[in-house]
Each structure stands twice: as structure tokens, then as C-alpha cells.
Design a protein around this motif. Structure first.
Motif, PDB file in Angstrom:
ATOM      1  N   LYS A   8       0.800  -8.653   4.027  1.00  0.00           N
ATOM      2  CA  LYS A   8       0.955  -7.572   4.650  1.00  0.00           C
ATOM      3  C   LYS A   8       0.442  -6.135   3.599  1.00  0.00           C
ATOM      4  CE  LYS A   8       5.273  -8.886   6.742  1.00  0.00           C
ATOM      5  NZ  LYS A   8       6.713  -8.864   7.012  1.00  0.00           N
ATOM      6  N   THR A   9      -0.013  -6.584   2.387  1.00  0.00           N
ATOM      7  CA  THR A   9      -0.508  -5.295   1.676  1.00  0.00           C
ATOM      8  C   THR A   9      -1.852  -5.237   1.630  1.00  0.00           C
ATOM      9  OG1 THR A   9      -0.602  -6.977  -0.353  1.00  0.00           O
ATOM     10  CG2 THR A   9       1.680  -5.854  -0.059  1.00  0.00           C
ATOM     11  N   PHE A  11      -5.718  -4.336   2.964  1.00  0.00           N
ATOM     12  CA  PHE A  11      -6.262  -3.470   4.021  1.00  0.00           C
ATOM     13  C   PHE A  11      -6.925  -4.014   5.060  1.00  0.00           C
ATOM     14  CE2 PHE A  11     -10.465  -1.351   5.019  1.00  0.00           C
ATOM     15  CZ  PHE A  11      -9.881   0.040   5.405  1.00  0.00           C
ATOM     16  N   VAL A  12      -7.374  -5.080   5.021  1.00  0.00           N
ATOM     17  CA  VAL A  12      -8.094  -6.040   6.296  1.00  0.00           C
ATOM     18  C   VAL A  12      -7.031  -6.122   7.239  1.00  0.00           C
ATOM     19  CG1 VAL A  12      -7.930  -8.216   5.414  1.00  0.00           C
ATOM     20  CG2 VAL A  12      -9.703  -7.474   7.214  1.00  0.00           C
ATOM     21  N   ILE A  13      -5.956  -6.389   6.864  1.00  0.00           N
ATOM     22  CA  ILE A  13      -4.833  -6.752   7.775  1.00  0.00           C
ATOM     23  C   ILE A  13      -4.214  -5.296   8.525  1.00  0.00           C
ATOM     24  CG2 ILE A  13      -2.315  -7.527   8.185  1.00  0.00           C
ATOM     25  CD1 ILE A  13      -4.416  -9.629   7.635  1.00  0.00           C
ATOM     26  N   HIS A  14      -4.269  -4.292   7.590  1.00  0.00           N
ATOM     27  CA  HIS A  14      -4.130  -2.999   8.054  1.00  0.00           C
ATOM     28  C   HIS A  14      -4.949  -2.600   9.124  1.00  0.00           C
ATOM     29  CE1 HIS A  14      -1.499  -2.492   4.181  1.00  0.00           C
ATOM     30  NE2 HIS A  14      -1.002  -3.150   4.692  1.00  0.00           N
ATOM     31  N   LEU A  15      -6.333  -2.853   8.989  1.00  0.00           N
ATOM     32  CA  LEU A  15      -7.116  -2.415   9.866  1.00  0.00           C
ATOM     33  C   LEU A  15      -7.016  -3.114  10.933  1.00  0.00           C
ATOM     34  CD1 LEU A  15      -9.606  -0.529   9.604  1.00  0.00           C
ATOM     35  CD2 LEU A  15     -11.038  -2.427   9.012  1.00  0.00           C
ATOM     36  N   LEU A  16      -6.857  -4.493  10.807  1.00  0.00           N
ATOM     37  CA  LEU A  16      -6.547  -5.070  12.252  1.00  0.00           C
ATOM     38  C   LEU A  16      -5.520  -4.518  13.070  1.00  0.00           C
ATOM     39  CD1 LEU A  16      -7.459  -8.758  11.035  1.00  0.00           C
ATOM     40  CD2 LEU A  16      -8.970  -7.419  12.413  1.00  0.00           C
ATOM     41  N   LEU A  17      -4.437  -4.081  12.314  1.00  0.00           N
ATOM     42  CA  LEU A  17      -3.102  -3.544  13.107  1.00  0.00           C
ATOM     43  C   LEU A  17      -3.721  -2.346  13.775  1.00  0.00           C
ATOM     44  CD1 LEU A  17      -0.385  -4.390  10.678  1.00  0.00           C
ATOM     45  CD2 LEU A  17      -0.470  -5.147  12.898  1.00  0.00           C
ATOM     46  N   GLY A  18      -4.254  -1.557  13.128  1.00  0.00           N
ATOM     47  CA  GLY A  18      -4.851  -0.105  13.482  1.00  0.00           C
ATOM     48  C   GLY A  18      -5.653  -0.409  14.552  1.00  0.00           C
ATOM     49  N   PHE A  19      -6.551  -1.315  14.579  1.00  0.00           N
ATOM     50  CA  PHE A  19      -7.691  -1.572  15.726  1.00  0.00           C
ATOM     51  C   PHE A  19      -6.803  -1.878  16.908  1.00  0.00           C
ATOM     52  CE2 PHE A  19     -10.007  -4.904  18.259  1.00  0.00           C
ATOM     53  CZ  PHE A  19     -11.068  -3.925  18.521  1.00  0.00           C
ATOM     54  N   ILE A 243       6.017   1.148   5.523  1.00  0.00           N
ATOM     55  CA  ILE A 243       6.348   0.346   6.611  1.00  0.00           C
ATOM     56  C   ILE A 243       5.168  -0.829   6.969  1.00  0.00           C
ATOM     57  CG2 ILE A 243       6.855   0.035   8.849  1.00  0.00           C
ATOM     58  CD1 ILE A 243       9.145   0.636   7.415  1.00  0.00           C
ATOM     59  N   LEU A 244       4.081  -0.154   6.777  1.00  0.00           N
ATOM     60  CA  LEU A 244       2.761  -0.791   6.878  1.00  0.00           C
ATOM     61  C   LEU A 244       2.416  -1.926   5.923  1.00  0.00           C
ATOM     62  CD1 LEU A 244       0.560  -0.872   8.912  1.00  0.00           C
ATOM     63  CD2 LEU A 244      -0.716   0.652   7.559  1.00  0.00           C
ATOM     64  N   TYR A 245       3.038  -1.635   4.571  1.00  0.00           N
ATOM     65  CA  TYR A 245       2.938  -2.637   3.614  1.00  0.00           C
ATOM     66  C   TYR A 245       3.971  -3.544   3.567  1.00  0.00           C
ATOM     67  CZ  TYR A 245      -0.796  -0.468   0.973  1.00  0.00           C
ATOM     68  OH  TYR A 245      -2.188  -0.023   0.825  1.00  0.00           O
ATOM     69  N   GLY A 246       5.021  -3.416   4.524  1.00  0.00           N
ATOM     70  CA  GLY A 246       5.856  -4.476   4.830  1.00  0.00           C
ATOM     71  C   GLY A 246       7.132  -4.070   3.998  1.00  0.00           C
ATOM     72  N   LYS A 247       7.516  -3.066   3.449  1.00  0.00           N
ATOM     73  CA  LYS A 247       8.660  -2.847   2.874  1.00  0.00           C
ATOM     74  C   LYS A 247      10.011  -2.689   3.656  1.00  0.00           C
ATOM     75  CE  LYS A 247      10.600   0.046  -1.180  1.00  0.00           C
ATOM     76  NZ  LYS A 247      10.411   1.009  -1.924  1.00  0.00           N
ATOM     77  N   LYS A 248      10.979  -3.359   3.280  1.00  0.00           N
ATOM     78  CA  LYS A 248      12.285  -3.325   4.113  1.00  0.00           C
ATOM     79  C   LYS A 248      12.996  -2.217   3.606  1.00  0.00           C
ATOM     80  CE  LYS A 248      15.960  -6.357   5.785  1.00  0.00           C
ATOM     81  NZ  LYS A 248      16.452  -7.791   5.549  1.00  0.00           N
ATOM     82  N   TYR A 249      13.621  -1.438   4.617  1.00  0.00           N
ATOM     83  CA  TYR A 249      14.781  -0.425   4.276  1.00  0.00           C
ATOM     84  C   TYR A 249      16.013  -0.559   5.244  1.00  0.00           C
ATOM     85  CZ  TYR A 249      10.599   2.074   2.398  1.00  0.00           C
ATOM     86  OH  TYR A 249       9.714   2.369   1.774  1.00  0.00           O
ATOM     87  N   PHE A 250      16.989   0.078   4.885  1.00  0.00           N
ATOM     88  CA  PHE A 250      18.276  -0.049   5.395  1.00  0.00           C
ATOM     89  C   PHE A 250      18.679   1.293   6.054  1.00  0.00           C
ATOM     90  CE2 PHE A 250      18.176  -3.694   2.843  1.00  0.00           C
ATOM     91  CZ  PHE A 250      18.785  -4.688   3.468  1.00  0.00           C
TER      92      PHE A 250
END
Length: 376
Positions: A8-9, A11-19, A243-250
Motif C-alpha cells: 500500500k506504500t 508508488f507503482v500501486i498508487h499509480l495503478l489505483l490512479g490509472f 489514506i492512499l498509503y493505507g493508514k487507518k483512522y477513526f
């Protein structure tokens, strides 16, 4: 760090999500453009189709919050109020302190089945933002320049056109007009003092014109106003990048329902009602600061599977040919094709980063730094 968390951290995964988001969004916008042919023939069918097309795009962002980062959203309300969610037209008043307040609002829209039909009174500049503004245009979102003399006819016309909307509709209003910053708050409180209004500690002075106009135009269509006060536990301030890096919040959301029939029809009395509401919101924020909780029953609405199923559909449809194409390009050994492919990757990366920038506080509107000094 586990493998999934590590992925989840990257860049290539973020790029695919963005694509997937960008290309599916352009495809959805094209279909929406074609649906304009339906407007003069069957307006309600046009609206129903566009609600579902918008859902196919917006639910991808909600998926990031709910499933990718695993962020939990808890409602503080009463069951009688929650039972009405998604079953009536409503005006939503939400505080504007965080980069992700809109996404938390969309999460509630998704869980109660009104994401595709959600509306907002948006600044005119957003109309020209690819995907976001274009999708909103087809959804009949009301855009304004935030200068009432120029906006009056457009806003009145846009609101009145929603009186016969066929889907359950939540109309979001940021009554503060702009996102909270310390500088804007200081200026806003100077205005409050000059007008003899009670000062607020956690909110900007609400700008009443948009609220009173919306209530006036949608009276008889909208059943209630939902006041929503949002906070994140442990005083965290999440961003779309985190959020894109997968960090969880409440996220905690205090929701109160006010029947529209109980809100004054007179414009001045309606404006006074809104000012009183924001004093109550300030008191709720004060309680949260001290106790870390809101009053009311804690309710966690269940996640629905449709958002992630929609996302998986687009992943399969778009990434399968993409991987096949990229493999063919590099297998060809052609410098021209490889450079073209890398340039395309750069363009997509730039586009995704610009879209993320729309949500960032640091790049937010300067509206409020001076506008609060003008008379409404």
C-alpha cells in the motif's frame, strides 16, 4: 510491516489505483455526455442513469477510505434519526475542518444508498476540474462564484430544478463557505464581533445566504436538516495521501435531525436559527475536545459490498489490457514505444497528483481571508 501494508506504500500501486480511477472516470464521463440525449425525452430516466454512473466513480474513493485504509466511521445519534437515512430528501450541514470531511460524508452516503444522488453547493472553479467537476455537471450540481449578486439567478434556478428529483437526495452545505484555518477564523471572529454575534471557537461564522436560499427553494421537497459535526480521534488530521498509503483512522460524526417544518420561513429568523445551530456545534466540539466523545448512541453502520465490487470490475476491465500492452511494449525493444509508455505513466502520475491536490488544505481556497470582511 506486513506484505499488504508494504504494498500500500508503493508508488507503482498508487499509480495503478490512479490509472483505474482516471480512465474509468473518463469513460463514465463519456457515457454521461451521451445521456444528455435523454434529457428532453425522459428527464427522470436521465437522472436515474447519472446517479448510477456517478456512483461507479465516487464509490472508488469511498472504497479507499473503507476498505483500503480500513477507516472506521462511528455515528453518534439516535436510532429513530438513523432509521430515516436514505429514505427522505435532506440538507446536510457539515463542518469544514479536514481534508477528508467530504469523503467521510460520502461514506455515510454510500452506507445509506444515496452516494450517487448526493448534491453540493460547489464553487464554480470545481466545474472545470476533470472527472470531479464534469461528473457533478451531469448530476445537476449547483455551482456558484460566491458573489450573491452574480449567483442569485443561477443558484435559484439550480435549486428549483431539484424539486422533482426522483432519488433520495442529500444536499451538502458547508455553511462556513471555506475550510477552517487559523487566519480565516481570526478574521471571521472580527466580523462576528463587529456584528454583535457570539464568537465561535471551532468554527467560522456561518454564511447564511446559501442556507436560507436552499431552505426556501427546497421547502416542500426536503424533509429535514441533518447537522453533522465531524472529528477524528486522537486529534489526527488525515489526508487523501495518508489514506492512499493505507493508514487507518477513526472518525466520529455527531448527527442531529431537525424537521424542516420547524425551521423558520422568514429569512432573518432562518439566519438566526443557523447562527444558533453553530453555537450548538461549537459546544459539541468543546465536549469532544474535553471528553473525546459526543453525546448520543454510538452506531456503526455496516459497510456495503457494492463499492469494492465496482472497483474490482474496473480493475479487471482496465488493468488486464494495460498489463498486456506494457508487456508487449517492452518485449518489442522499441525505444520510441518504451519512451512513449514512460511519458504516459508520467502524465497519469501528474494528473492523479493534481486531483489529490484539490483536497489539500494548503492548496485550498483563499476565500474567507478577505470575504468575511464584506457584508453578506
Amino acid at each position: 510491516m506486513g506484505l499488504v501494508a508494504w504494498l500500500k506504500t508503493q508508488f507503482v500501486i498508487h499509480l495503478l489505483l490512479g490509472f483505474v480511477f482516471v480512465v474509468s472516470g473518463l469513460f463514465i464521463n463519456f457515457i454521461q455526455l451521451c445521456t444528455l440525449l435523454l434529457w428532453p425525452i425522459n428527464k427522470q430516466l436521465y437522472r436515474k442513469l447519472n446517479c448510477r454512473l456517478a456512483y461507479a466513480l465516487w464509490s472508488q474513493l469511498v472504497m479507499l477510505l473503507e476498505f483500503w485504509s480500513g477507516t472506521e466511521c462511528t455515528l453518534f445519534s439516535d436510532q429513530a434519526t438513523v432509521d430515516k437515512f436514505g429514505k427522505e430528501h435532506a440538507i446536510i450541514i457539515l463542518n469544514h475542518n479536514f481534508e477528508l470531511d467530504f469523503l467521510c460524508g460520502w461514506t455515510m452516503c454510500e452506507r445509506y444508498g444515496v452516494l450517487g444522488s448526493s448534491k453540493v453547493l460547489a464553487k464554480k472553479e470545481l466545474l472545470y476540474v476533470p472527472l470531479i467537476g464534469w461528473t457533478w455537471y451531469f448530476l445537476e450540481i449547483v455551482f456558484c462564484k460566491r458573489r450573491w449578486e452574480e449567483d442569485k439567478d443561477t443558484v435559484l434556478s439550480g435549486l428549483r430544478s431539484l424539486q422533482d428529483y426522483p432519488e433520495s437526495m442529500w444536499f451538502l452545505l458547508y455553511c462556513e463557505g471555506t475550510r477552517f484555518t487559523e487566519k480565516k477564523h481570526r478574521i471571521s471572529m472580527e466580523v462576528a464581533e463587529s456584528k454583535g454575534l457570539p464568537k465561535l471557537k471551532y468554527h467560522l461564522l456561518p454564511r447564511t445566504k446559501g442556507f436560507t436560499t436552499t431552505v426556501h427553494c427546497l421547502r416542500g421537497t426536503v424533509a429535514a436538516v441533518y447537522d453533522v459535526t465531524l472529528n477524528f480521534r486522537d486529534k489526527q488530521n488525515p489526508t487523501l495521501l495518508s489514506i492512499l498509503y493505507g493508514k487507518k483512522y477513526f472518525a466520529d460524526m455527531c448527527v442531529r435531525r431537525f424537521a424542516l417544518d420547524d425551521i423558520p420561513e422568514d429569512e432573518k429568523e432562518c439566519a438566526a436559527w443557523l447562527h444558533k445551530l453553530y453555537q450548538e456545534k461549537d459546544a459539541l466540539q468543546e465536549q469532544y475536545e474535553k471528553e473525546g466523545t459526543y453525546p448520543g448512541e454510538q452506531i456503526i453502520p455496516p459497510r456495503r459490498p457494492w463499492g469494492i465490487l465496482n472497483w474490482l470490475f474496473w480493475v479487471i476491465v482496465l488493468l488486464t489490457p494495460l498489463f498486456s500492452f506494457v508487456f508487449g511494449v517492452f518485449a518489442s525493444g522499441s525505444p520510441f514505444l518504451i519512451c512513449t509508455c514512460m511519458a504516459f505513466v508520467g502524465i497519469v502520475s501528474f494528473g492523479v497528483r493534481r486531483l489529490i491536490g484539490v483536497t489539500e488544505i494548503g492548496k485550498g481556497s483563499s476565500y474567507g481571508n478577505q470575504e468575511f470582511k464584506k457584508q453578506e
